[in-house]
Design an enzyme around this catalytic site. Structure first.
Site, short mmCIF file in Angstrom:
data_model
loop_
_atom_site.label_atom_id
_atom_site.label_comp_id
_atom_site.label_asym_id
_atom_site.label_seq_id
_atom_site.Cartn_x
_atom_site.Cartn_y
_atom_site.Cartn_z
N GLY A 1 0.74 -1.41 -0.08
CA GLY A 1 -0.13 0.03 0.13
C GLY A 1 0.83 1.29 0.08
NE ARG B 1 -4.89 5.95 -1.37
CZ ARG B 1 -6.16 6.01 -1.73
NH1 ARG B 1 -6.63 6.82 -2.72
NH2 ARG B 1 -6.99 5.21 -1.05
CG ASN C 1 1.22 1.46 4.86
OD1 ASN C 1 0.98 2.36 5.62
ND2 ASN C 1 0.48 1.66 3.32
CB SER D 1 -4.53 2.20 13.94
OG SER D 1 -5.29 3.30 14.43
CE1 TYR E 1 -7.48 0.92 9.78
CE2 TYR E 1 -7.83 1.89 11.63
CZ TYR E 1 -7.02 1.52 10.81
OH TYR E 1 -5.63 2.28 10.47
CB ALA F 1 -11.52 -5.63 15.99
CB ALA F 2 -8.38 -5.50 11.86
CE LYS F 3 -4.56 -0.75 10.91
NZ LYS F 3 -3.09 -1.33 10.05
#
Length: 250
Positions: free
Chosen positions: A16, A19, A80, A131, A144, A146-148
């Site tokens: 990723g 940008r 990333n 994050s 998001y 929970a994933a982080k």
């Protein structure tokens, strides 16, 4: 060894990295002397300076394995790629939330496993991009967050399982000013107001995230693994301090 040559001769893959934060990371590795390969589903409109782009859908495990099999060398992997739309839990079905988890947690695991042989041969390093959403409630981005949270824990376990050959660390990011900041915070006045809630008084710049990632991947961090480095400008001022009715004039 000069700072600009600290990663000379090494190959860094930044997922990723086309940008925003990813481009800032990729550019920082290039400035540090690394050969940088960025991958994403779509090519960038403006490629990061001195970086190679290769297309890759990180949700496709076979494509990810083929991608790394085609490389001769990988010294650093920066996981990333990620992100999420603003979506309250009750506004969508579980399958759509699961896709957010797939991109932000399963894809970094897939890439790390696919790159493991290269990284072990190089005694290399993995940098996960986490994050603050993984450390606090995240209404509107619960999947998001929970994933982080899972990503940070995965990195700690991976660091133990793959030591001493591969170091694995996490950058835990706060708010970063990117080309998409206006979608989250509004106009310049909104961005400034949000930045004022951070103890350092502003949002981070992608370049600053990149410098932190380079540090974790460099020999300067040779004894750091299984760690989480907070890059959040001091975090968030506790709301109760502003709500309290005492010491307002202190």
């Amino acid at each position: 060894m000069g700072r600009g040559e600290s990663l000379k001769g090494r190959v860094a893959v930044v997922t990723g990295g086309t940008r925003g934060v990813g481009a800032g990371i990729a550019s920082a590795f290039a400035r540090a002397g690394a050969r940088v390969i960025v991958c994403a589903r779509r090519p960038p409109e403006v490629p990061p300076d001195d970086c190679e782009f290769r297309p890759l859908d990180l949700r496709d495990p076979t494509a990810v394995r083929d991608f790394f099999a085609d490389l001769d060398q990988v010294d650093v992997l920066v996981n990333n790629a990620g992100g999420t739309p603003y979506r309250m839990l009750g506004e969508s079905d579980a399958e759509r939330h699961a896709r957010v988890i797939e991109l932000n947690l399963t894809a970094p695991l897939t890439a790390s496993l696919a790159a493991r042989e290269h990284l072990a041969a190089a005694r290399g390093s993995i940098v996960m991009i986490g994050s603050v959403s993984g450390t606090r409630p995240s209404p509107g981005s619960a999947a998001y967050g929970a994933a982080k949270a899972g990503l940070e824990n995965l990195a700690r376990s991976m660091a133990v399982e793959w030591a001493p050959g591969i170091r694995v660390n996490t950058l835990v990011l706060g708010m970063v000013r990117t080309e998409l900041s206006s979608l989250h915070y509004g106009d310049e006045a909104g961005i400034a107001a949000v930045g004022a809630t951070v103890p350092l008084g502003r949002l981070a710049e992608p370049r600053e995230i990149g410098e932190a990632a380079v540090f974790l991947a460099s020999d300067a961090a040779a004894y750091i693994t299984g760690a989480s480095l907070l890059v959040h400008g001091g975090g968030e001022r506790p709301a109760f301090l502003d709500a309290a009715t005492v010491n307002k004039e202190a």
